[in-house]
Design a protein around this motif. Structure first.
Motif, mmCIF file in Angstrom:
data_model
loop_
_atom_site.group_PDB
_atom_site.id
_atom_site.type_symbol
_atom_site.label_atom_id
_atom_site.label_comp_id
_atom_site.label_asym_id
_atom_site.label_seq_id
_atom_site.Cartn_x
_atom_site.Cartn_y
_atom_site.Cartn_z
ATOM 1 N N LEU A 171 152.697 -48.086 81.828
ATOM 2 C CA LEU A 171 153.547 -48.036 82.958
ATOM 3 C C LEU A 171 154.489 -46.824 82.927
ATOM 4 C CD1 LEU A 171 154.815 -51.548 84.315
ATOM 5 C CD2 LEU A 171 153.512 -49.683 85.532
ATOM 6 N N PRO A 172 155.094 -46.588 81.893
ATOM 7 C CA PRO A 172 156.076 -45.489 81.783
ATOM 8 C C PRO A 172 155.418 -44.204 81.634
ATOM 9 C CG PRO A 172 156.400 -47.089 80.048
ATOM 10 C CD PRO A 172 155.202 -47.243 80.423
ATOM 11 N N SER A 173 154.261 -43.994 81.247
ATOM 12 C CA SER A 173 153.514 -42.627 81.578
ATOM 13 C C SER A 173 153.069 -42.462 83.059
ATOM 14 C CB SER A 173 152.420 -42.576 80.648
ATOM 15 O OG SER A 173 151.537 -43.640 80.632
ATOM 16 N N GLY A 174 152.657 -43.638 83.514
ATOM 17 C CA GLY A 174 152.090 -43.719 84.844
ATOM 18 C C GLY A 174 153.102 -43.269 86.042
ATOM 19 N N ILE A 175 154.324 -43.947 85.496
ATOM 20 C CA ILE A 175 155.585 -43.696 86.575
ATOM 21 C C ILE A 175 156.044 -42.156 86.523
ATOM 22 C CG2 ILE A 175 157.877 -43.968 87.116
ATOM 23 C CD1 ILE A 175 157.205 -47.154 86.342
ATOM 24 N N TRP A 176 155.741 -41.620 85.100
ATOM 25 C CA TRP A 176 156.208 -40.110 85.019
ATOM 26 C C TRP A 176 155.348 -39.375 85.697
ATOM 27 C CZ3 TRP A 176 153.338 -36.589 81.997
ATOM 28 C CH2 TRP A 176 154.130 -35.164 82.016
ATOM 29 N N ARG A 177 153.772 -39.818 85.726
ATOM 30 C CA ARG A 177 152.854 -38.991 86.433
ATOM 31 C C ARG A 177 153.155 -38.939 87.873
ATOM 32 N NH1 ARG A 177 148.933 -41.773 83.219
ATOM 33 N NH2 ARG A 177 148.459 -40.505 81.169
ATOM 34 N N LEU A 178 153.532 -40.114 88.410
ATOM 35 C CA LEU A 178 153.703 -40.300 89.819
ATOM 36 C C LEU A 178 154.971 -39.316 90.351
ATOM 37 C CD1 LEU A 178 153.337 -44.177 90.577
ATOM 38 C CD2 LEU A 178 151.776 -42.238 91.018
ATOM 39 N N GLY A 179 155.937 -39.395 89.450
ATOM 40 C CA GLY A 179 157.028 -38.420 89.644
ATOM 41 C C GLY A 179 156.639 -36.975 89.660
ATOM 42 N N LEU A 180 155.632 -36.589 88.614
ATOM 43 C CA LEU A 180 155.364 -35.133 88.695
ATOM 44 C C LEU A 180 154.634 -34.932 90.122
ATOM 45 C CD1 LEU A 180 153.959 -34.994 85.067
ATOM 46 C CD2 LEU A 180 155.654 -33.689 86.295
ATOM 47 N N ALA A 181 153.692 -36.194 90.489
ATOM 48 C CA ALA A 181 152.963 -35.905 91.930
ATOM 49 C C ALA A 181 153.696 -35.630 92.819
ATOM 50 C CB ALA A 181 151.835 -37.035 91.927
ATOM 51 N N LEU A 182 154.952 -36.125 92.952
ATOM 52 C CA LEU A 182 155.850 -36.262 94.007
ATOM 53 C C LEU A 182 156.830 -34.794 94.142
ATOM 54 C CD1 LEU A 182 157.334 -39.871 93.976
ATOM 55 C CD2 LEU A 182 155.921 -38.495 95.922
ATOM 56 N N GLY A 183 156.534 -33.998 92.979
ATOM 57 C CA GLY A 183 157.058 -32.488 92.868
ATOM 58 C C GLY A 183 158.474 -32.542 92.002
ATOM 59 N N GLY A 233 157.772 -38.015 75.008
ATOM 60 C CA GLY A 233 157.270 -38.389 73.828
ATOM 61 C C GLY A 233 157.437 -39.638 73.754
ATOM 62 N N PHE A 234 158.736 -40.117 74.290
ATOM 63 C CA PHE A 234 158.905 -41.746 74.068
ATOM 64 C C PHE A 234 158.171 -42.383 75.529
ATOM 65 C CE2 PHE A 234 162.847 -40.250 71.714
ATOM 66 C CZ PHE A 234 162.565 -41.289 70.826
ATOM 67 N N LEU A 235 157.977 -41.678 76.600
ATOM 68 C CA LEU A 235 157.164 -42.346 77.659
ATOM 69 C C LEU A 235 155.769 -42.481 76.974
ATOM 70 C CD1 LEU A 235 158.519 -40.305 80.818
ATOM 71 C CD2 LEU A 235 159.192 -42.508 79.804
ATOM 72 N N TYR A 236 155.161 -41.753 76.393
ATOM 73 C CA TYR A 236 153.784 -41.683 75.877
ATOM 74 C C TYR A 236 153.472 -42.668 74.649
ATOM 75 C CZ TYR A 236 151.571 -39.011 79.530
ATOM 76 O OH TYR A 236 151.078 -38.486 80.831
ATOM 77 N N LEU A 237 154.692 -42.581 73.778
ATOM 78 C CA LEU A 237 154.454 -43.383 72.579
ATOM 79 C C LEU A 237 153.822 -44.884 72.663
ATOM 80 C CD1 LEU A 237 154.845 -42.821 69.565
ATOM 81 C CD2 LEU A 237 157.075 -43.745 69.807
ATOM 82 N N PRO A 238 154.445 -45.716 73.479
ATOM 83 C CA PRO A 238 153.702 -46.964 73.743
ATOM 84 C C PRO A 238 152.242 -46.997 73.750
ATOM 85 C CG PRO A 238 155.684 -46.828 75.346
ATOM 86 C CD PRO A 238 155.280 -45.276 74.900
ATOM 87 N N LEU A 239 151.609 -45.828 74.228
ATOM 88 C CA LEU A 239 150.173 -45.980 74.300
ATOM 89 C C LEU A 239 149.260 -46.185 73.146
ATOM 90 C CD1 LEU A 239 149.897 -43.257 77.337
ATOM 91 C CD2 LEU A 239 149.751 -45.582 77.513
ATOM 92 N N VAL A 240 150.045 -45.576 71.830
ATOM 93 C CA VAL A 240 149.521 -45.569 70.667
ATOM 94 C C VAL A 240 149.173 -46.905 70.285
ATOM 95 C CG1 VAL A 240 150.008 -45.054 68.338
ATOM 96 C CG2 VAL A 240 150.786 -43.585 69.987
ATOM 97 N N ALA A 241 150.044 -48.161 70.807
ATOM 98 C CA ALA A 241 149.646 -49.263 70.495
ATOM 99 C C ALA A 241 148.527 -50.056 71.248
ATOM 100 C CB ALA A 241 150.897 -50.255 70.834
#
Length: 184
Positions: A34-46, A150-158
């Motif tokens: 979720l954190p990285s996905g929400i961040w990507r959606l924000g990028l997609a919104l400009g 880094g903090f948004l993507y770090l959970p994906l390591v688990a």
């Protein structure tokens, strides 16, 4: 190798329920993306969200495909994370009845475990290097943006180790021999 067997109502297998920790792990996996996905959606919104102007244009080129790719990646990542629930839910053992023709059939464990272990391998290759995120250069990002991302993507390591644990638990539950009772 048969992926689906006779309808579950014909001879319902005695499958042990998933342990509580496995349910918790499966639901945790759904939250990891979720954190990285929400961040990507924000990028997609400009929104630049930590990128420099040049870095943003590299990650999200103008036009439909840049933002479209980020939205697709966010949706696919969360969909993959949600599929971990199949390792603890009934629909990971028996095809739901509402599905035409094959509904109600028992799913062979290998039909679930092969994609699960393939996912473990892919996720480990993709996300384990992110444990060293802060030692990676972030020239296309602002210093604060590099830290936050880094903090948004770090959970994906688990994700890979949790999925591996779920795959092992699923295999143990789906074994043909009965559960062993241990005395304490």
């Amino acid at each position: 190798m048969t992926v689906l067997s006779r309808p579950a109502h014909a001879a319902r297998p005695a499958v042990r329920p998933a342990p509580r920790w496995a349910h918790l792990a499966a639901h945790t996996i759904t939250l990891l993306a979720l954190p990285s996905g929400i961040w990507r959606l924000g990028l997609a919104l400009g929104l630049h969200l930590g990128y420099t102007e040049e870095g943003y244009r590299t990650v999200c080129p103008p036009g439909f495909w840049g933002p479209g790719y980020l939205v697709l990646l966010a949706v696919l990542s969360e969909g993959a994370a949600l599929s971990a629930l199949g390792l603890v839910q009934r629909w990971g053992e028996v095809v739901p009845r509402w599905i035409p023709v094959i509904g109600g059939r028992t799913i062979a464990p290998s039909a679930v475990l092969i994609p699960a272990w393939a996912g473990v391998a892919v996720l480990a290759v993709l996300w384990t290097p992110l444990a060293a995120w802060w030692s990676m250069p972030g020239d296309d990002m602002t210093p604060a943006g590099h830290t936050v991302v880094g903090f948004l993507y770090l959970p994906l390591v688990a994700w890979a180790p949790l999925l591996a644990a779920l795959a092992v638990a699923y295999r143990r539950r789906r074994r043909r021999e009965p559960a062993r009772v241990t005395s304490q």
